[in-house]
Write an enzyme that holds these catalytic residues in place. Structure first.
Site, mmCIF file in Angstrom:
data_model
loop_
_atom_site.group_PDB
_atom_site.id
_atom_site.type_symbol
_atom_site.label_atom_id
_atom_site.label_comp_id
_atom_site.label_asym_id
_atom_site.label_seq_id
_atom_site.Cartn_x
_atom_site.Cartn_y
_atom_site.Cartn_z
ATOM 1 C CG HIS A 262 -1.752 1.188 1.424
ATOM 2 N ND1 HIS A 262 -3.088 1.221 1.082
ATOM 3 C CD2 HIS A 262 -1.478 2.425 1.912
ATOM 4 C CE1 HIS A 262 -3.596 2.408 1.352
ATOM 5 N NE2 HIS A 262 -2.625 3.161 1.855
ATOM 6 C CD GLU A 263 1.709 3.727 3.754
ATOM 7 O OE1 GLU A 263 1.988 4.787 3.160
ATOM 8 O OE2 GLU A 263 0.679 3.589 4.445
ATOM 9 C CG HIS A 266 0.437 6.379 -0.536
ATOM 10 N ND1 HIS A 266 -0.568 7.159 -1.073
ATOM 11 C CD2 HIS A 266 -0.130 5.708 0.507
ATOM 12 C CE1 HIS A 266 -1.691 6.974 -0.388
ATOM 13 N NE2 HIS A 266 -1.459 6.086 0.560
ATOM 14 C CD GLU A 292 -5.594 5.579 0.648
ATOM 15 O OE1 GLU A 292 -5.594 4.436 1.146
ATOM 16 O OE2 GLU A 292 -4.709 6.430 0.913
#
Length: 496
Positions: A262-263, A266, A292
């Site tokens: 997930h990170e 980003h 997001e």
């Protein structure tokens, strides 16, 4: 004038970079007794940024350049537009209140950590009330044509967004996802689902696997690094210095896996912004919802895809040996299992946005004056029971689980659900251009990151999110793709 503007923008970016470094240190390595000192430094630097953007010199420069926009480049025009917005927003907030709020939100991070670890909401309750009161006050200062105060904050994180649009958006999710979840829950009663992946794994091993996965999906370690923190996050000084954190949970090793993927989503976004945007006001990702969408795309559409794990499963077994006793089909079911839980960051794809709906509705109630801070534990439990059929036993797994409110991010949560919807909409377009599953099986993740880089990442803040989404997908935000994606995927998994 243009040269002076560039000089001041560069100065602003340096202040921002130092603020980010302080935040990084506060949330990763700062000794407990040093946190008040660093919080004072954050407040001081925040005031330098405030003073710069509200100074007569900067305001006059921006206003004069705004009158001559036809002579400016595309980048400069956008910088002036954003500067006008920032000036308008910041100059309406009194300097002493801005400084007090910056200090409060900075020090409250460590107070929240203490309250959460001790499961004692009373430790942080007063500060949370102050944070919401400041946000209400600041929204009143800034309110123009918004129908209500909460809309002012929603627009900060997702331009053009308001409660009217979000009420429609969430009502669609509520209408489709809540009953679909109940169908799955009924089907699950006939199945024997064992938990086979929440096995104790040394946290150092989890961290090593996290670094491997971040690199595997495309995060560039020549431009970034990974550390641990209480709550995972991503920050950037510029595209050449992007930092990720993860929180390794000893008995939940796949929490680390999906957290870091997930990170990394980003981080890849930040690393792929255009080189020409460095030292401008545009060299970072766009709205929170768009940001997001990139992390949720990577975490779920890529990271929970069978095609992603097929060529990777043997490597995963090297880090997590217990996987050798789990065949691939069972593994796939395990990482895609639907199980309503109390913790948002651990939530499965289907229930995730229901967690966001809880937070959105509470924020609306606070801004409408319908509830007090004292009511929050009770309200939280009621809404979790209504939407997910479960309720927390304590506040640490309830309204203290997320840091966002406690560090001042009010109005931020809806961007998570919007990001999910954007991700599915983007996925629907991407798969028309190439076979995503084949690319994953062939370990050609660069096809995905290159596509995202060209279509989305390179623009940074040069283009607004609605413009990018319309250009990429051919239409505005449309939750139907998200709903269809979830129903198609989980109908197949649970055979309903």
């Amino acid at each position: 004038m243009r040269e002076k503007f560039r000089e001041l923008v560069k100065k602003k970016n340096r202040i921002y970079a130092n603020l980010e470094l302080l935040h990084w240190d506060l949330e990763t390595k700062t000794p407990v007794k040093s946190k008040p000192y660093l919080s004072d430094l954050v407040a001081e630097l925040s005031m330098q940024e405030y003073d710069l953007f509200t100074s007569d010199e900067f305001i006059n420069l921006v206003e004069n350049l705004n009158k001559e926009k036809e002579n400016l480049s595309e980048i400069e025009k956008k910088e002036i537009d954003l500067s006008m917005e920032d000036i308008e927003r910041m100059k309406k907030i009194p300097a002493d209140e801005y400084e007090a709020y910056a200090k409060l939100t900075s020090i409250n991070q460590s107070i929240w950590e203490e309250a959460k670890s001790k499961n004692d909401f009373s430790i942080v309750k007063a500060n949370l009330e102050k944070i919401f009161n400041y946000n209400k006050k600041f929204a009143k200062y800034r309110r123009k044509n918004e129908k209500n105060l909460y809309d002012v904050l929603l627009n900060d994180y997702e331009k053009g967004m308001d409660t009217e649009k979000l009420d429609i958006f969430f009502s669609e999710l509520k209408k489709e996802i809540v009953p679909f979840l109940k169908k799955i829950q009924e089907k699950k009663k006939t199945l024997k689902e064992e938990d086979k992946i929440n096995i104790s794994v040394d946290e150092d091993v989890q961290f090593k696997f996290a670094k491997y996965l971040a690199d595997y999906v495309g995060f560039d370690f020549e431009k970034g690094l990974i550390e641990t923190s209480e709550h995972p996050f991503t920050l950037n000084l510029n595209k050449n210095d992007v930092r990720l954190t993860t929180n390794n949970k000893k008995n939940m090793p796949f929490s680390t896996v999906f957290s870091i993927i997930h990170e990394a989503g980003h981080g890849i976004y930040e690393q792929q912004t255009g080189d020409e945007l460095i030292d401008t006001l545009l060299g970072t990702g766009g709205s929170m919802g768009l940001h997001e969408s990139q992390s949720r795309f990577m975490e779920n559409i890529v990271g929970r895809n069978d095609a992603f794990w097929k060529p990777l499963y043997k490597k995963a077994q090297e880090f997590y040996p217990f996987l050798k006793d789990i065949d691939f089909e069972e593994f796939s079911k395990q990482i895609n299992k639907i199980e309503p839980g109390l913790i948002r960051v651990e939530a499965d794809e289907l229930t995730y946005s229901l967690h966001i709906m809880v937070r959105y509705e509470i924020e609306k109630m606070i801004f409408a004056g319908d509830v007090s801070i004292d009511d929050l534990p009770k309200i939280w439990k009621q809404k979790m029971l209504e939407y997910l059929g479960i309720e927390p036993e304590n506040d640490s797994e309830g309204l203290m689980q997320d840091v966002h409110w406690y560090c001042g991010l009010v109005g931020y949560f809806p961007s998570y659900a919007i990001g999910n919807a954007y991700a599915s909409q983007i996925y629907n377009t991407m798969k028309k251009d190439f076979d995503i599953e084949k690319a994953l099986e062939n370990q050609e993740l660069n096809k995905i990151t290159d596509w995202l880089g060209e279509k989305i990442h390179k623009y940074g803040r040069l283009k607004d999110t609605p413009e990018i989404i319309k250009k990429v997908t051919g239409e505005e935000l449309n939750p139907k793709y998200y709903i269809e994606y979830l129903k198609e995927k989980y109908s197949k998994i649970y055979k309903i």
